[in-house]
Motif scaffolding. Structure first.
Motif, mmCIF file in Angstrom:
data_model
loop_
_atom_site.group_PDB
_atom_site.id
_atom_site.type_symbol
_atom_site.label_atom_id
_atom_site.label_comp_id
_atom_site.label_asym_id
_atom_site.label_seq_id
_atom_site.Cartn_x
_atom_site.Cartn_y
_atom_site.Cartn_z
ATOM 1 N N ASP A 47 0.837 -1.206 0.000
ATOM 2 C CA ASP A 47 0.000 0.000 0.000
ATOM 3 C C ASP A 47 0.871 1.254 0.000
ATOM 4 O O ASP A 47 2.107 1.180 0.039
ATOM 5 N N ALA A 48 0.241 2.408 -0.054
ATOM 6 C CA ALA A 48 0.958 3.683 -0.150
ATOM 7 C C ALA A 48 1.823 3.955 1.076
ATOM 8 O O ALA A 48 2.815 4.671 0.985
ATOM 9 N N ALA A 49 1.472 3.377 2.221
ATOM 10 C CA ALA A 49 2.255 3.568 3.448
ATOM 11 C C ALA A 49 3.434 2.605 3.537
ATOM 12 O O ALA A 49 4.230 2.686 4.465
ATOM 13 N N GLY A 50 3.558 1.682 2.577
ATOM 14 C CA GLY A 50 4.656 0.730 2.588
ATOM 15 C C GLY A 50 4.340 -0.569 3.303
ATOM 16 O O GLY A 50 5.219 -1.417 3.468
ATOM 17 N N ILE A 86 -4.920 -4.392 -4.110
ATOM 18 C CA ILE A 86 -5.473 -3.290 -3.322
ATOM 19 C C ILE A 86 -6.235 -2.379 -4.275
ATOM 20 O O ILE A 86 -5.683 -1.869 -5.246
ATOM 21 N N LEU A 87 -7.520 -2.186 -3.972
ATOM 22 C CA LEU A 87 -8.371 -1.318 -4.783
ATOM 23 C C LEU A 87 -8.130 0.146 -4.417
ATOM 24 O O LEU A 87 -7.585 0.436 -3.350
ATOM 25 N N PRO A 88 -8.550 1.089 -5.265
ATOM 26 C CA PRO A 88 -8.333 2.513 -4.981
ATOM 27 C C PRO A 88 -8.930 2.984 -3.652
ATOM 28 O O PRO A 88 -8.411 3.914 -3.052
ATOM 29 N N LEU A 101 -13.632 -14.940 -1.894
ATOM 30 C CA LEU A 101 -12.897 -13.685 -2.038
ATOM 31 C C LEU A 101 -12.956 -12.959 -0.706
ATOM 32 O O LEU A 101 -14.032 -12.619 -0.216
ATOM 33 N N LEU A 102 -11.804 -12.740 -0.104
ATOM 34 C CA LEU A 102 -11.705 -12.042 1.174
ATOM 35 C C LEU A 102 -11.438 -10.573 0.922
ATOM 36 O O LEU A 102 -10.713 -10.223 -0.012
ATOM 37 N N ALA A 103 -11.996 -9.700 1.758
ATOM 38 C CA ALA A 103 -11.785 -8.259 1.618
ATOM 39 C C ALA A 103 -11.447 -7.681 2.981
ATOM 40 O O ALA A 103 -12.086 -8.002 3.985
ATOM 41 N N PHE A 104 -10.416 -6.846 3.034
ATOM 42 C CA PHE A 104 -9.945 -6.215 4.264
ATOM 43 C C PHE A 104 -9.682 -4.740 3.992
ATOM 44 O O PHE A 104 -9.257 -4.378 2.897
ATOM 45 N N ARG A 105 -9.856 -3.899 4.990
ATOM 46 C CA ARG A 105 -9.436 -2.496 4.885
ATOM 47 C C ARG A 105 -7.956 -2.426 5.222
ATOM 48 O O ARG A 105 -7.520 -2.926 6.250
ATOM 49 N N THR A 106 -7.178 -1.791 4.357
ATOM 50 C CA THR A 106 -5.752 -1.638 4.644
ATOM 51 C C THR A 106 -5.562 -0.525 5.661
ATOM 52 O O THR A 106 -6.415 0.349 5.811
ATOM 53 N N GLY A 107 -4.462 -0.569 6.382
ATOM 54 C CA GLY A 107 -4.136 0.488 7.331
ATOM 55 C C GLY A 107 -4.941 0.459 8.607
ATOM 56 O O GLY A 107 -4.864 1.387 9.410
ATOM 57 N N GLN A 108 -5.717 -0.585 8.826
ATOM 58 C CA GLN A 108 -6.504 -0.713 10.049
ATOM 59 C C GLN A 108 -6.292 -2.107 10.614
ATOM 60 O O GLN A 108 -6.195 -3.070 9.864
ATOM 61 N N PRO A 109 -6.262 -2.233 11.934
ATOM 62 C CA PRO A 109 -6.108 -3.566 12.517
ATOM 63 C C PRO A 109 -7.405 -4.360 12.382
ATOM 64 O O PRO A 109 -8.487 -3.786 12.294
#
Length: 131
Positions: A47-50, A86-88, A101-109
Motif C-alpha cells: 500500500d501507499a504507506a509501505g 489493493i483497490l483505490p 474472495l476475502l476483503a480487508f481495509r488496509t491500514g486498520q487492525p
C-alpha cells in the motif's frame, strides 16, 4: 508463480516456497525475512504507506510493516492462491482456492472477534468490529 512487488525506493518483496517472505534492497542486499506458516505462491501487494500484504498456502493472509514485522494475520479456511490486490478505496482483496474472495481495509487492525469478512453484518466487508 508469484511475481515480486517493488516499492518506490526500488526494494523488492517476494514470497518463496521455503515459507519465507523476503525483502531485498535495490542493490540486492537482504533486508529482512518473515517466516510464514506455509509456502507463498500468490503475489503480494503493497500500500501507499509501505505495508505489505501476502498470503500463503495455509490460508493465512499477513499484513507486514515496511520492516517485516507482523501487524495482523487472518486465517481463512483454504489456500490463498490468487494474487493480492489493493483497490483505490484501500480495500485489500485476497482469493482462496475454495472460491472465496476475502476483503480487508488496509491500514486498520483486524477486530479481535472477526472470524470472517462480514462479521457482525459489517457491510463494508472489512472484517472489522465497528461496535
Amino acid at each position: 508463480k508469484a511475481s515480486p512487488v517493488i516499492d518506490e525506493k526500488g526494494r523488492v518483496y517476494f514470497g518463496s516456497y521455503d515459507r519465507n517472505f523476503y525483502a531485498v534492497s535495490d542493490d540486492g542486499k537482504p533486508l529482512w525475512q518473515f517466516k510464514g506458516k506455509a509456502q507463498f505462491t500468490a503475489s503480494a501487494a503493497i500500500d501507499a504507506a509501505g505495508n505489505l500484504y501476502c498470503g500463503d498456502t495455509s490460508g493465512t493472509v499477513y499484513a507486514l510493516n515496511r520492516d517485516g514485522k507482523l501487524v495482523w494475520e487472518y486465517k481463512s479456511p483454504d489456500f490463498i492462491t490468487a494474487d493480492l490486490t489493493i483497490l483505490p478505496d484501500k480495500v485489500l482483496l485476497a482469493g482462496s482456492i475454495d472460491g472465496i474472495l476475502l476483503a480487508f481495509r488496509t491500514g486498520q487492525p483486524l477486530a479481535k472477534k472477526a472470524w470472517w469478512a462480514k462479521y457482525l453484518g459489517n457491510l463494508a466487508n472489512s472484517g472489522f468490529d465497528e461496535n
